[in-house]
Write an enzyme that holds these catalytic residues in place. Structure first.
Site, PDB file in Angstrom:
ATOM      1  CE  LYS A  53       1.153  34.607  19.165  1.00 31.05           C
ATOM      2  NZ  LYS A  53       2.473  35.074  19.336  1.00 31.05           N
ATOM      3  CB  CYS A  54      -0.487  25.807  21.596  1.00 32.37           C
ATOM      4  SG  CYS A  54      -1.183  24.339  22.381  1.00 32.37           S
ATOM      5  N   GLY A  55      -0.189  26.202  24.765  1.00 31.31           N
ATOM      6  CA  GLY A  55       0.538  25.758  25.951  1.00 31.31           C
ATOM      7  C   GLY A  55       1.535  24.643  25.647  1.00 31.31           C
ATOM      8  CB  THR A  57       4.079  26.639  21.627  1.00 35.96           C
ATOM      9  OG1 THR A  57       2.744  26.840  21.159  1.00 35.96           O
ATOM     10  CG2 THR A  57       5.052  27.206  20.614  1.00 35.96           C
TER      11      THR A  57
END
Length: 174
Positions: A53-55, A57
């Protein structure tokens, strides 16, 4: 006399570094099976702490591209980590499904680990501690930080999250 003692200590310290190889570190795959890093001797290894759920990803896609392009000389190992913004909350099964369905990830994923702090996994202790890796100390700043190890198990360098896996900063070593 103190100079001799310091020299002796320095000598002992360098001996310890030689004894502690990245190939001696134990870690499990995401499915719980043991990974023997020594089976990757002769290939470079790119270690990446990953999160769903990371920018950053979307870098999973580039990591898989890199894996496909350089599979003869490079092993990519992604280690899920929930220490940055709680961006990897899933269990092993959820993480694996997410990576396969959304990005076609086929490269090796490890169990979820801590990459910093009191419960830091021994792999990341080695990657981030000069006394263990013999090259440099660093700290993991965010998800998708990368560590490149040479084909003899020596640390080459590390790259912050903003460095794309296919960047020439990394691929120049492949």
């Amino acid at each position: 006399m103190k100079t001799i003692d310091k020299a002796k200590l320095a000598s002992n310290k360098s001996t310890e570094i030689k004894k502690h190889s990245i190939y001696d570190i134990a870690i499990n795959a995401i499915d719980g099976k043991s990974i023997s890093l020594s089976e990757f001797k002769g290939k470079k290894i790119l270690f990446v702490n990953v999160a769903s759920k990371c920018g950053f990803t979307k870098q999973y896609k580039d990591l898989q591209m890199m894996n496909d392009k350089y599979k003869e000389e490079l092993v990519i190992i992604g280690s899920p980590c929930n220490q940055f913004g709680q961006q990897e909350r899933g269990d092993a099964s959820q993480i694996q499904k997410f990576c396969e369905l959304n990005f076609g990830v086929k490269f090796l994923l490890t169990e979820k680990i801590d990459v910093k702090g009191a419960k830091q996994h021994s792999l990341y202790k080695w990657l981030t501690t000069k006394d263990l890796n013999g090259k440099m100390s660093s700290s993991v700043k965010w998800n998708f930080q990368k560590y490149l190890v040479d084909d003899n198990g020596g640390l080459i360098d590390y790259y912050y999250s903003i460095t794309n896996p296919m960047s020439s900063k990394i691929t120049k070593y492949l």
